[in-house]
Motif scaffolding. Structure first.
Motif, mmCIF file in Angstrom:
data_model
loop_
_atom_site.group_PDB
_atom_site.id
_atom_site.type_symbol
_atom_site.label_atom_id
_atom_site.label_comp_id
_atom_site.label_asym_id
_atom_site.label_seq_id
_atom_site.Cartn_x
_atom_site.Cartn_y
_atom_site.Cartn_z
ATOM 1 N N ASP A 125 0.400 -1.298 -0.030
ATOM 2 C CA ASP A 125 0.402 0.037 -0.389
ATOM 3 C C ASP A 125 1.066 1.444 -0.066
ATOM 4 O OD1 ASP A 125 -2.591 -1.222 -0.335
ATOM 5 O OD2 ASP A 125 -3.003 -1.645 1.981
ATOM 6 N N ALA A 126 1.764 1.146 0.879
ATOM 7 C CA ALA A 126 3.209 1.884 0.961
ATOM 8 C C ALA A 126 3.788 2.340 -0.227
ATOM 9 C CB ALA A 126 3.524 2.469 1.780
ATOM 10 N N TYR A 127 4.611 1.349 -0.954
ATOM 11 C CA TYR A 127 5.485 1.422 -1.843
ATOM 12 C C TYR A 127 5.015 1.365 -3.184
ATOM 13 C CZ TYR A 127 9.658 -0.034 -3.346
ATOM 14 O OH TYR A 127 11.296 -0.186 -4.353
ATOM 15 N N ARG A 128 3.420 1.329 -3.101
ATOM 16 C CA ARG A 128 3.436 1.571 -4.594
ATOM 17 C C ARG A 128 3.759 2.834 -4.828
ATOM 18 N NH1 ARG A 128 -1.080 -1.798 -6.576
ATOM 19 N NH2 ARG A 128 -2.092 -2.631 -5.090
ATOM 20 N N TYR A 129 3.784 3.565 -4.436
ATOM 21 C CA TYR A 129 4.450 5.139 -4.593
ATOM 22 C C TYR A 129 5.797 5.474 -4.395
ATOM 23 C CZ TYR A 129 -0.290 6.258 -3.028
ATOM 24 O OH TYR A 129 -1.964 6.090 -2.714
ATOM 25 N N GLU A 130 6.408 4.221 -4.798
ATOM 26 C CA GLU A 130 7.629 4.715 -4.832
ATOM 27 C C GLU A 130 7.911 3.941 -5.973
ATOM 28 O OE1 GLU A 130 11.120 3.556 -1.024
ATOM 29 O OE2 GLU A 130 8.780 3.437 -0.296
ATOM 30 N N LYS A 135 -5.752 -3.057 -9.806
ATOM 31 C CA LYS A 135 -4.690 -2.993 -8.528
ATOM 32 C C LYS A 135 -4.314 -4.178 -7.600
ATOM 33 C CE LYS A 135 -2.974 1.783 -9.106
ATOM 34 N NZ LYS A 135 -3.258 3.111 -8.737
#
Length: 252
Positions: free
Chosen positions: A157-162, A214
């Motif tokens: 959920d968080a790493y998608r943005y990296e 997703k």
């Protein structure tokens, strides 16, 4: 994403969802699969399938897997981190090694592979991971397993943005799937209700790839209950209590 001519790595490919996914992707022209499993004898025999023995709980094995995938496939378009296992138990004591074993396979392995691919690959890829419905709803008897899947879900959920431009992640949330998974979890393990076939999950995975999803929820019923529970707050806790009664036999 079209599956034609795609180069795919699938872990846990010797049985269950992994093996059925191999069958489903092979229906598409030119697909080549590096099928990984602890026991390569369980892997489907097919001209476009390369059997590969691998224990994904070890870093050195994963590094070798990624290098060998380049050699054997010529690159990686899709990496499906499907390997995983569960304990069904009343936790008897604090056992560091037992916790370490399940986290290395279920958490460290997919996280490490995704980070490594994102940092080292020049060509875009799709990373798929089996996270389980238990990442949303922890069930009695599966405390450690549920926690591993919740960790994977939260990380992605968080790493998608990296993720670098073009790289994608798809998370699969199957409910109880009628495979050898439950046989490996313990003795006489009850299969939670509702359940589904590995073929159902694999077909949904393929549709998810093609549509650029997703998240994939192979069970419409589970998704419906999740939404319903937002208004009728007692549904999921009641379900957990029902599953807890099945666990009582292990306490005796």
């Amino acid at each position: 994403m079209e599956l034609k001519n795609k180069r795919i790595v699938i872990t846990g490919a010797g049985s269950g969802i992994g093996k059925e996914t191999v069958l489903q992707v092979l229906k598409h022209e030119g697909v080549k699969v590096l099928a990984c499993d602890l026991n390569e004898k369980n892997i489907l025999v097919h001209p476009n399938v390369i059997p590969y023995k691998c224990d994904v709980s070890k870093k050195e094995n994963l590094d070798k897997l990624l290098k060998d995938a380049d050699k054997k496939l010529g690159g990686i378009d899709i990496f499906y981190a499907n390997a995983g296992f569960a304990y069904y138990e009343v936790i008897p004591n604090a056992d560091w090694d037992r916790i370490d074993r399940i986290y290395k396979t279920n958490v460290f392995s997919p996280l490490y592979c995704l980070i490594a691919l994102n940092q080292t690959r020049k060509d875009p890829f799709l990373f798929i991971v089996t996270a389980s419905a238990m990442s949303h709803l922890a069930l009695p008897g599966y405390a450690q397993y549920s926690s591993t899947k919740a960790a994977v879900r939260s990380f992605i959920d968080a790493y998608r943005y990296e993720l670098k431009p073009g790289n994608q992640v798809m998370v699969v949330y199957p409910i109880a799937t009628r495979t050898k998974f439950f046989d490996a979890a313990g003795k006489k393990v009850p299969v939670p209700f509702p359940s589904q076939s590995p073929e159902t999950v694999a077909k949904k995975v393929v549709k998810g790839i093609q549509s650029g999803a997703k998240e994939v929820y192979p069970s419409f019923l589970f998704r419906f209950i999740q939404v319903l529970d937002r208004f009728l707050f007692f549904i999921l806790p009641v379900y957990q209590k029902i599953e807890a009664t099945k666990l009582e036999s292990l306490k005796k």
